[in-house]
Design a protein around this motif. Structure first.
Motif, PDB file in Angstrom:
ATOM      1  N   LEU A  53       0.802  -1.226   0.014  1.00  0.00           N
ATOM      2  CA  LEU A  53       0.024  -0.009   0.011  1.00  0.00           C
ATOM      3  C   LEU A  53       0.967   1.255  -0.129  1.00  0.00           C
ATOM      4  O   LEU A  53       0.570   2.239  -0.779  1.00  0.00           O
ATOM      5  CB  LEU A  53      -1.027  -0.089   1.201  1.00  0.00           C
ATOM      6  N   GLY A  54       1.995   1.249   0.682  1.00  0.00           N
ATOM      7  CA  GLY A  54       2.761   2.485   0.813  1.00  0.00           C
ATOM      8  C   GLY A  54       3.524   2.667  -0.783  1.00  0.00           C
ATOM      9  O   GLY A  54       3.700   3.682  -0.967  1.00  0.00           O
ATOM     10  N   LEU A  55       3.968   1.496  -1.206  1.00  0.00           N
ATOM     11  CA  LEU A  55       4.295   1.592  -2.851  1.00  0.00           C
ATOM     12  C   LEU A  55       3.384   2.348  -3.469  1.00  0.00           C
ATOM     13  O   LEU A  55       3.690   3.122  -4.310  1.00  0.00           O
ATOM     14  CB  LEU A  55       4.605   0.471  -3.014  1.00  0.00           C
ATOM     15  N   VAL A  56       2.016   1.792  -3.582  1.00  0.00           N
ATOM     16  CA  VAL A  56       1.108   2.571  -4.285  1.00  0.00           C
ATOM     17  C   VAL A  56       0.804   3.918  -4.049  1.00  0.00           C
ATOM     18  O   VAL A  56       0.628   4.753  -4.921  1.00  0.00           O
ATOM     19  CB  VAL A  56      -0.228   1.713  -4.223  1.00  0.00           C
ATOM     20  N   ALA A  57       1.093   4.089  -2.576  1.00  0.00           N
ATOM     21  CA  ALA A  57       0.864   5.594  -2.308  1.00  0.00           C
ATOM     22  C   ALA A  57       1.833   6.624  -2.610  1.00  0.00           C
ATOM     23  O   ALA A  57       1.934   7.712  -2.354  1.00  0.00           O
ATOM     24  CB  ALA A  57       0.571   5.700  -0.680  1.00  0.00           C
ATOM     25  N   GLY A  58       3.037   5.873  -3.093  1.00  0.00           N
ATOM     26  CA  GLY A  58       4.291   6.706  -3.348  1.00  0.00           C
ATOM     27  C   GLY A  58       5.144   6.914  -2.227  1.00  0.00           C
ATOM     28  O   GLY A  58       6.084   7.835  -2.372  1.00  0.00           O
ATOM     29  N   ASP A  60       7.124   5.034  -0.814  1.00  0.00           N
ATOM     30  CA  ASP A  60       8.475   4.212  -1.290  1.00  0.00           C
ATOM     31  C   ASP A  60       8.470   4.069  -2.565  1.00  0.00           C
ATOM     32  O   ASP A  60       7.468   3.771  -3.265  1.00  0.00           O
ATOM     33  CB  ASP A  60       8.606   3.115  -0.127  1.00  0.00           C
ATOM     34  N   ARG A  61       9.666   3.201  -3.006  1.00  0.00           N
ATOM     35  CA  ARG A  61       9.775   2.875  -4.374  1.00  0.00           C
ATOM     36  C   ARG A  61       9.993   1.277  -4.500  1.00  0.00           C
ATOM     37  O   ARG A  61      10.855   0.756  -3.621  1.00  0.00           O
ATOM     38  CB  ARG A  61      11.011   3.512  -5.047  1.00  0.00           C
ATOM     39  N   SER A  64      11.986  -3.397  -7.817  1.00  0.00           N
ATOM     40  CA  SER A  64      11.844  -3.576  -9.470  1.00  0.00           C
ATOM     41  C   SER A  64      10.369  -3.530  -9.688  1.00  0.00           C
ATOM     42  O   SER A  64       9.550  -3.767  -9.051  1.00  0.00           O
ATOM     43  CB  SER A  64      12.440  -4.700  -9.882  1.00  0.00           C
ATOM     44  N   GLY A  65      10.140  -3.496 -11.117  1.00  0.00           N
ATOM     45  CA  GLY A  65       8.696  -3.488 -11.606  1.00  0.00           C
ATOM     46  C   GLY A  65       7.877  -2.061 -11.611  1.00  0.00           C
ATOM     47  O   GLY A  65       8.782  -1.199 -11.069  1.00  0.00           O
ATOM     48  N   THR A  66       6.781  -1.848 -12.083  1.00  0.00           N
ATOM     49  CA  THR A  66       6.205  -0.737 -12.087  1.00  0.00           C
ATOM     50  C   THR A  66       4.870  -0.514 -11.159  1.00  0.00           C
ATOM     51  O   THR A  66       4.102  -1.539 -11.030  1.00  0.00           O
ATOM     52  CB  THR A  66       5.990  -0.256 -13.609  1.00  0.00           C
ATOM     53  N   ILE A  67       4.550   0.608 -10.906  1.00  0.00           N
ATOM     54  CA  ILE A  67       3.142   0.807 -10.266  1.00  0.00           C
ATOM     55  C   ILE A  67       2.606   2.183 -10.980  1.00  0.00           C
ATOM     56  O   ILE A  67       3.122   3.269 -10.969  1.00  0.00           O
ATOM     57  CB  ILE A  67       3.264   1.131  -8.749  1.00  0.00           C
ATOM     58  N   GLU A  68       1.164   1.888 -11.664  1.00  0.00           N
ATOM     59  CA  GLU A  68       0.736   3.101 -12.049  1.00  0.00           C
ATOM     60  C   GLU A  68      -0.566   3.458 -11.416  1.00  0.00           C
ATOM     61  O   GLU A  68      -1.143   2.555 -11.227  1.00  0.00           O
ATOM     62  CB  GLU A  68       0.571   2.918 -13.650  1.00  0.00           C
TER      63      GLU A  68
END
Length: 251
Positions: A53-58, A60-61, A64-68
């Protein structure tokens, strides 16, 4: 052509520690949330739900891979209300409106509208210490909605509440979601909560977190936590979750 998605997570990995020998938290996560969809992310403690959820929220990064998130930065609501105690309920919401760039002359009316939406009309001038736990989470939800995002991320927002208050807030969240057509990604470890709220339930394995299985919850809303159909599906999902925990224990 790729289908429209409110959130698209593509082959995401995340590790913590030194490069090359970090401990993997998430491994090869693929997940989409469609516009207007309510998806519950379920798994044992420590499986990486909140990390994702934190990665989706931006916050943290991914390693590898991508979140849009095509519609822009999502709104985020935590387990703790995180309200500023020196501000009133209304001023807490106005702060989010100010950060969004809403003109000062319009903030009071919009804050009051959002308080009405979460059924806290008349609470604009109340201080945080005057609010119950459930009321504080309603204000936190109104503040998240004030960000005017089409995607709402919720990290176990009702886990600290008593069962009756949680039940009421389930009803309110379902109503607000239906009224606003938001895309919701909701993290929980409570299987019945996931089945009651979600259109889809996605199960993550124990660490490293991988998408193990997902269920479409084809039950009409509003649902009750004690509904027989909710209970039956919850038993099926719980059985799978327990097996994941057992597998983790043998690793």
């Amino acid at each position: 052509m790729a289908s429209a998605a409110a959130v698209r997570i593509d082959h995401v990995h995340k590790s913590y520690g030194r490069a090359g020998d970090g401990r993997p938290v998430l491994e090869d996560i693929d997940l989409e949330v469609r516009p207007g969809e309510f998806v519950c992310l379920l798994g044992a403690s420590g499986c990486g739900k909140s990390t994702l959820l934190g990665l989706v929220a931006g916050l943290d990064r991914p390693g590898s891979g991508t979140i849009e998130v095509p519609g822009g930065r999502p709104a985020l609501m935590f387990q703790e209300h995180a309200l500023f105690p020196w501000l009133t309920a209304g001023r807490n919401i106005e702060l989010a409106l100010r950060l969004r760039g809403v003109p000062r002359a319009e903030r009071r009316a919009e804050a009051e509208r959002l308080l009405e939406l979460v059924r806290l009309g008349g609470a604009y001038r109340k201080r945080v210490h005057e609010l119950s736990g459930g009321m504080r989470q309603r204000v936190a939800l109104a503040r998240a909605l004030a960000q005017d995002s089409r995607v709402l991320l919720m990290d176990e927002p009702f886990a600290a509440l008593d069962a009756i208050t949680r039940d009421v807030l389930h009803e309110e969240l379902t109503r607000i979601w239906a009224e606003t057509s938001l895309s919701v990604l909701f993290v929980t470890h409570n299987v019945r909560e996931a089945v009651r709220l979600g259109q889809r339930v996605v199960l993550l394995s124990s660490r490293p977190g991988r998408v193990v299985r997902e269920w479409v919850v084809d039950l009409p809303q509003p649902r009750r936590i004690e509904d027989a159909a909710v209970a039956d599906l919850s038993v099926e999902i719980t059985t799978e979750l327990r097996e994941e925990i057992r597998r983790h224990g043998r690793n």
